[in-house]
Design a protein around this motif. Structure first.
Motif, short mmCIF file in Angstrom:
data_model
loop_
_atom_site.label_atom_id
_atom_site.label_comp_id
_atom_site.label_asym_id
_atom_site.label_seq_id
_atom_site.Cartn_x
_atom_site.Cartn_y
_atom_site.Cartn_z
N LEU A 70 47.28 63.30 93.40
CA LEU A 70 47.82 63.15 94.75
C LEU A 70 48.14 64.50 95.38
N VAL A 71 48.63 65.45 94.58
CA VAL A 71 48.87 66.79 95.11
C VAL A 71 47.55 67.46 95.46
N ALA A 72 46.51 67.18 94.66
CA ALA A 72 45.19 67.77 94.94
C ALA A 72 44.64 67.32 96.28
N THR A 73 45.00 66.11 96.72
CA THR A 73 44.50 65.63 98.02
C THR A 73 44.99 66.51 99.17
N LEU A 74 46.14 67.17 98.98
CA LEU A 74 46.68 68.03 100.03
C LEU A 74 45.89 69.32 100.17
N LEU A 75 45.08 69.65 99.18
CA LEU A 75 44.32 70.89 99.19
C LEU A 75 42.88 70.70 99.63
N MET A 76 42.49 69.44 99.91
CA MET A 76 41.09 69.14 100.23
C MET A 76 40.88 69.14 101.74
N HIS A 77 39.69 69.59 102.16
CA HIS A 77 39.39 69.73 103.58
C HIS A 77 38.49 68.61 104.11
N THR A 78 37.82 67.86 103.23
CA THR A 78 36.93 66.79 103.66
C THR A 78 37.42 65.46 103.11
N MET A 79 37.02 64.37 103.80
CA MET A 79 37.61 63.08 103.53
C MET A 79 37.09 62.40 102.26
N ALA A 88 41.99 57.88 92.49
CA ALA A 88 42.28 58.19 91.08
C ALA A 88 43.78 58.28 90.86
N GLY A 89 44.49 58.97 91.77
CA GLY A 89 45.94 59.06 91.66
C GLY A 89 46.62 57.71 91.73
N CYS A 90 46.15 56.86 92.65
CA CYS A 90 46.72 55.51 92.76
C CYS A 90 46.50 54.70 91.49
N THR A 91 45.32 54.85 90.88
CA THR A 91 45.01 54.12 89.65
C THR A 91 45.98 54.50 88.54
N PHE A 92 46.25 55.80 88.38
CA PHE A 92 47.17 56.24 87.34
C PHE A 92 48.60 55.77 87.63
N PHE A 93 49.00 55.75 88.90
CA PHE A 93 50.34 55.28 89.23
C PHE A 93 50.47 53.77 89.05
N VAL A 94 49.38 53.03 89.24
CA VAL A 94 49.39 51.59 88.95
C VAL A 94 49.63 51.37 87.46
N ALA A 95 48.94 52.18 86.63
CA ALA A 95 49.14 52.09 85.18
C ALA A 95 50.57 52.45 84.80
N PHE A 96 51.11 53.50 85.45
CA PHE A 96 52.50 53.90 85.19
C PHE A 96 53.46 52.76 85.54
N GLY A 97 53.26 52.15 86.71
CA GLY A 97 54.15 51.07 87.12
C GLY A 97 54.09 49.89 86.17
N ALA A 98 52.88 49.58 85.67
CA ALA A 98 52.73 48.45 84.75
C ALA A 98 53.40 48.73 83.41
N LEU A 99 53.21 49.94 82.87
CA LEU A 99 53.76 50.28 81.56
C LEU A 99 55.27 50.48 81.59
N SER A 100 55.78 51.01 82.70
CA SER A 100 57.22 51.29 82.79
C SER A 100 58.02 50.11 83.33
N GLY A 101 57.32 49.10 83.82
CA GLY A 101 58.01 47.94 84.39
C GLY A 101 58.55 48.18 85.78
N ASN A 102 58.04 49.24 86.47
CA ASN A 102 58.48 49.56 87.83
C ASN A 102 57.62 48.75 88.81
N VAL A 103 58.14 47.62 89.24
CA VAL A 103 57.37 46.69 90.07
C VAL A 103 57.03 47.31 91.42
N GLY A 104 57.99 48.03 92.03
CA GLY A 104 57.76 48.64 93.34
C GLY A 104 56.61 49.62 93.32
N THR A 105 56.59 50.50 92.32
CA THR A 105 55.50 51.48 92.20
C THR A 105 54.18 50.77 91.95
N PHE A 106 54.19 49.77 91.10
CA PHE A 106 52.97 49.04 90.77
C PHE A 106 52.36 48.40 92.02
N ILE A 107 53.17 47.70 92.81
CA ILE A 107 52.66 46.99 93.99
C ILE A 107 52.19 47.99 95.06
#
Length: 272
Positions: A70-79, A88-107
């Motif tokens: 997600l930080v890398a997206t701030l350095l990119m010039h094209t869409m 890719a960042g969203c996919t990893f955060f979905v996995a984090f939310g599922a494993l940690s039980g953080n429903v808000g992050t997961f959704i």
């Protein structure tokens, strides 16, 4: 009353003292498990390392990798790469939310995935059209979803020469006439695209409706948005406008050739 005021003042002083103690570096060191009276660089480094190692879990590793994307997206010039990195960042955060039980992050990041996927598909379609344009196909079907419909009646003027240019037209039905050069524009042709390229953003000719028809319009601001979302569109648009310029040059060459032939004919008649 005086006793009550004294008690309130004492309680307030205690609260302030407690707050001051919590802000002291010594208190922070104690909370970290260090002795404030015997602190060294090695002890501090080793304690921080222990804290980091204690928090290394699969869920946190997914969150770390997701944050990097997600930080890398701030350095990119094209869409396109930006959307890929965001997905890719969203996919990893979905996995984090599922494993940690953080429903808000997961959704939250689960909902962001299809949104980015849709936008990525739109950009890839735009790139595909741009590549087709480089091979000579200048169809504008892909641009129509970004345009708005407008109808004209015979005798209406779409724009006049030297008017301020703010939008581009695509003819759908009817007939239109470029009055300065008496050229008819059939359905499926662009109008007003040259104003987008002129430095002063002025119309280069007058266009009049000579048969009731319908056009699609798109503002120059929207064209710029599409360009900045995908710079390849710039090449696509360059192909379209170059085609129009080449047609105009060919038309002018024909007119010059006709005038030259007419002059030669007159000269021959005079000699005879």
């Amino acid at each position: 009353m005086e006793s009550s005021s004294a008690d309130s003042s004492t309680i307030l002083d205690r609260i302030l003292d407690a707050a001051a103690d919590n802000l002291r570096i010594a208190k922070i060191l104690v909370q970290m498990g260090l002795d404030p009276n015997n602190i060294t660089y090695d002890a501090l480094f080793n304690r921080l390392l222990e804290i980091v190692l204690a928090n290394i879990t699969l869920a946190n590793m997914f969150a770390l990798v997701g944050a990097i994307f997600l930080v890398a997206t701030l350095l990119m010039h094209t869409m396109v790469p930006l959307r890929v990195a965001n997905m890719a960042g969203c996919t990893f955060f979905v996995a984090f939310g599922a494993l940690s039980g953080n429903v808000g992050t997961f959704i939250l990041y689960l909902l962001l995935l299809p949104i980015n996927a849709i936008r990525l598909r739109q950009m890839l379609n735009l790139i595909k059209r741009a590549r087709i344009a480089t091979e000579g196909d200048t169809s504008l079907e892909w641009l129509k979803p970004f345009m708005t419909e407008r109808k004209y009646r015979s005798g209406d003027k779409l724009f006049k020469k030297d008017d301020a240019a703010t939008e581009m037209f695509l003819t759908v039905t009817g007939k239109f006439l470029v009055t300065e050069i008496s050229v008819e524009i059939p359905p499926g042709r662009l109008m007003g695209e040259l104003g987008f390229l002129t430095p002063n953003k002025r119309r280069t000719a007058t266009v009049e409706c000579i048969e009731d028809g319908q056009v699609l319009t798109i503002t120059y601001e929207r064209l710029l948005e599409i360009y900045f979302q995908n710079p390849q569109f710039g090449y696509y648009f360059l192909v379209l406008t170059s085609q129009r310029l080449l047609e105009n040059i060919s038309r002018l060459e024909g007119i010059v050739a006709q005038e030259k032939a007419a002059r030669q004919t007159l000269a021959t008649d005079d000699i005879a």
